[in-house]
Motif scaffolding. Structure first.
Motif, PDB file in Angstrom:
ATOM      1  N   GLU A   1       5.480  21.475  18.224  1.00  0.00           N
ATOM      2  CA  GLU A   1       5.734  22.683  17.454  1.00  0.00           C
ATOM      3  C   GLU A   1       5.342  22.427  16.002  1.00  0.00           C
ATOM      4  O   GLU A   1       5.996  21.664  15.293  1.00  0.00           O
TER       5      GLU A   1
ATOM      6  N   SER B   1       4.604  23.716  12.155  1.00  0.00           N
ATOM      7  CA  SER B   1       5.168  24.737  11.277  1.00  0.00           C
ATOM      8  C   SER B   1       4.638  24.611   9.858  1.00  0.00           C
ATOM      9  O   SER B   1       4.102  23.574   9.460  1.00  0.00           O
TER      10      SER B   1
ATOM     11  N   HIS C   1       4.640  32.764  24.166  1.00  0.00           N
ATOM     12  CA  HIS C   1       5.418  32.451  22.967  1.00  0.00           C
ATOM     13  C   HIS C   1       5.432  33.678  22.065  1.00  0.00           C
ATOM     14  O   HIS C   1       4.496  34.477  22.096  1.00  0.00           O
TER      15      HIS C   1
ATOM     16  N   PRO D   1       7.475  28.163  14.757  1.00  0.00           N
ATOM     17  CA  PRO D   1       6.354  27.242  14.960  1.00  0.00           C
ATOM     18  C   PRO D   1       5.304  27.780  15.930  1.00  0.00           C
ATOM     19  O   PRO D   1       5.581  28.651  16.741  1.00  0.00           O
TER      20      PRO D   1
ATOM     21  N   THR E   1       3.020  26.518  19.083  1.00  0.00           N
ATOM     22  CA  THR E   1       3.267  25.518  20.114  1.00  0.00           C
ATOM     23  C   THR E   1       1.965  25.139  20.800  1.00  0.00           C
ATOM     24  O   THR E   1       1.250  26.015  21.301  1.00  0.00           O
TER      25      THR E   1
ATOM     26  N   SER F   1      -1.870  26.429  14.629  1.00  0.00           N
ATOM     27  CA  SER F   1      -1.129  25.238  14.242  1.00  0.00           C
ATOM     28  C   SER F   1      -1.937  24.353  13.321  1.00  0.00           C
ATOM     29  O   SER F   1      -1.390  23.506  12.616  1.00  0.00           O
TER      30      SER F   1
ATOM     31  N   SER G   1       6.611  18.555  11.958  1.00  0.00           N
ATOM     32  CA  SER G   1       6.432  19.053  13.320  1.00  0.00           C
ATOM     33  C   SER G   1       7.626  18.672  14.177  1.00  0.00           C
ATOM     34  O   SER G   1       8.325  17.695  13.912  1.00  0.00           O
TER      35      SER G   1
END
Length: 417
Positions: free
Chosen positions: A230, A232, A255, A272, A274, A320, A347
């Motif tokens: 995850e 962020s 998600h 976050p 994923t 991400s 993360s």
């Protein structure tokens, strides 16, 4: 016949995360005197959340009647009481779910109906009313769920540990399970340090290793657990967001969309996103031991899932890594946000169970077996739902312990070894 004294403990919990510790806590409260041992492979407590805490979920997006809906709604209320009782940082802020495009309005209305079916306090908002709660947020419409918030889950886990040990249980760190021997009288487990623990019942709350522990026990889990990273960002200036702001989720994706969370420390977390992880660890050291990508998405079902959701997976993976992509997504909720307003955040990792055909498991998945209870999937809402989940796991474990002829003592002293 194995006597009571020959058992090292009555119930052995594998996994010292919040689910395992909630189960151990429930065992000691449901049946006082039950001898409980918790084995955790990490060298110390795994801090799943930073100083900003973690999200207390509302349960609004989960299907009525599902375990995730029931336990998340109930768990959020119980968690607030647990934190108040033990002086743990917890804040009920409410959650704003915002539609920024016309195509999202029917899904937003569906969430209103679902929230009311769950008994949640839900209010429908127009653009002007959105600004009353979040002056910096723009949208066509929104709903406000009154039960969302943030919590210091690391302190919750620490408190659960203290409660378990105070009740006579024991938590052992650095104790990875390497072998399990199921006998007619119960379970014998060997850990990486060569020690053997004999118990009437095993509770498998091993998270990323739950499918492996089930196979060691001699059971067929029916799922494969993969580890997900995850990733962020944080807003450099947190003032534009007061609480929790989420984009309307798309059920065709696995998600939710853009998510903004103001933590207990005032920082605003974005995400976050994923993506498949490259680490085969617990939650404490997400980069300690590398594994090949094929071992993360190596099964045929995993590849079918990746192909089925390739558009969203590509967006998540790109998001991400690309600050520009994240900024564009956030700007739909907070106009004017640019790449310069985002900074990388630590993360995290979570797990996802996949069925043999690659279908992701969306709900909690518990399986019973002789002398064992397996928690094979705990969704991201598990921390919020941990108290009712722990009681259900404890109920099942005690039934299996009773099957060996055991009765919980009214008063028992001493620790498991």
């Amino acid at each position: 016949m194995v006597t009571h004294a020959a058992y090292d403990c009555d119930v052995l919990v594998v996994g010292g995360g919040i689910v395992g510790l909630s189960s151990a806590y429930a065992l000691t409260r449901t049946a006082p005197g039950t001898r409980v041992t918790v084995l955790e492979k990490e060298p110390g407590p795994a801090a799943r959340t930073g100083p900003g805490g973690g999200v207390v979920h509302t349960g609004i997006q989960h299907a009525p009647g599902s375990l995730q809906a029931r336990w998340t709604v109930r768990g959020a209320a119980e968690l607030a009481g647990f934190c108040a009782e033990h002086g743990i940082a917890h804040r009920v802020t409410g959650k704003l779910i915002v539609a920024t495009a016309g195509g999202e309005l029917p899904r937003l209305h569906g969430l209103v109906q679902r929230g009311r079916a769950h008994g949640l306090p839900v209010r429908e908002l127009g653009p002007a009313q959105i600004a009353e709660y979040e002056p910096g947020v723009r949208g066509l419409a929104a709903i406000r769920v009154g039960t969302g918030g943030v919590c210091d889950f690391a302190s919750v886990t620490a408190r659960l540990t203290a409660e378990v040990t105070a009740a006579g249980g024991r938590v052992r760190y650095g104790a990875e399970v390497v072998a399990v021997d199921r006998r007619p009288w119960g379970i014998a487990v060997r850990t990486s340090d060569g020690r053997v623990v004999r118990a009437r019942t095993l509770v498998n709350c091993a998270g990323p290793s739950s499918d492996r522990i089930a196979r060691l026990t001699g059971d067929t889990p029916g799922v494969r657990t993969v580890l997900l990273r995850e990733a962020s960002y944080e807003l450099a200036a947190p003032d534009p967001v007061r609480a929790l702001v989420h984009q309307v989720p798309d059920p065709a994706w696995r998600h939710p969309g853009a998510r903004l969370t103001r933590g207990l420390d005032g920082t605003v977390r974005v995400g976050p996103a994923t993506v498949p992880a490259r680490a085969d660890t617990g939650y404490a050291r997400p980069a300690a031991r590398l594994r090949e990508p094929a071992s993360v998405l190596g099964g045929p079902g995993s590849w079918r899932t990746a192909l089925r959701h390739r558009r969203h997976d590509a967006d998540e993976a790109h998001g991400s890594l690309s600050r520009r992509a994240v900024a564009r997504a956030v700007a739909r909720l907070l106009p004017g946000v640019s790449e310069d307003d985002l900074r990388p955040a630590p993360s995290g990792v979570r797990t996802q169970a996949l069925l043999r055909d690659g279908t992701p498991v969306d709900d909690f998945l518990l399986r019973d077996a002789p002398h064992a209870v397996h928690v094979l999937h705990a969704p991201p809402t598990a921390a919020t739902a941990s108290l009712p989940l722990g009681r259900e796991v404890a109920r099942r474990a005690l039934l299996r312990a009773h099957a060996t002829g055991w009765k919980p003592p009214a008063v028992e002293s001493g620790h498991c070894v």
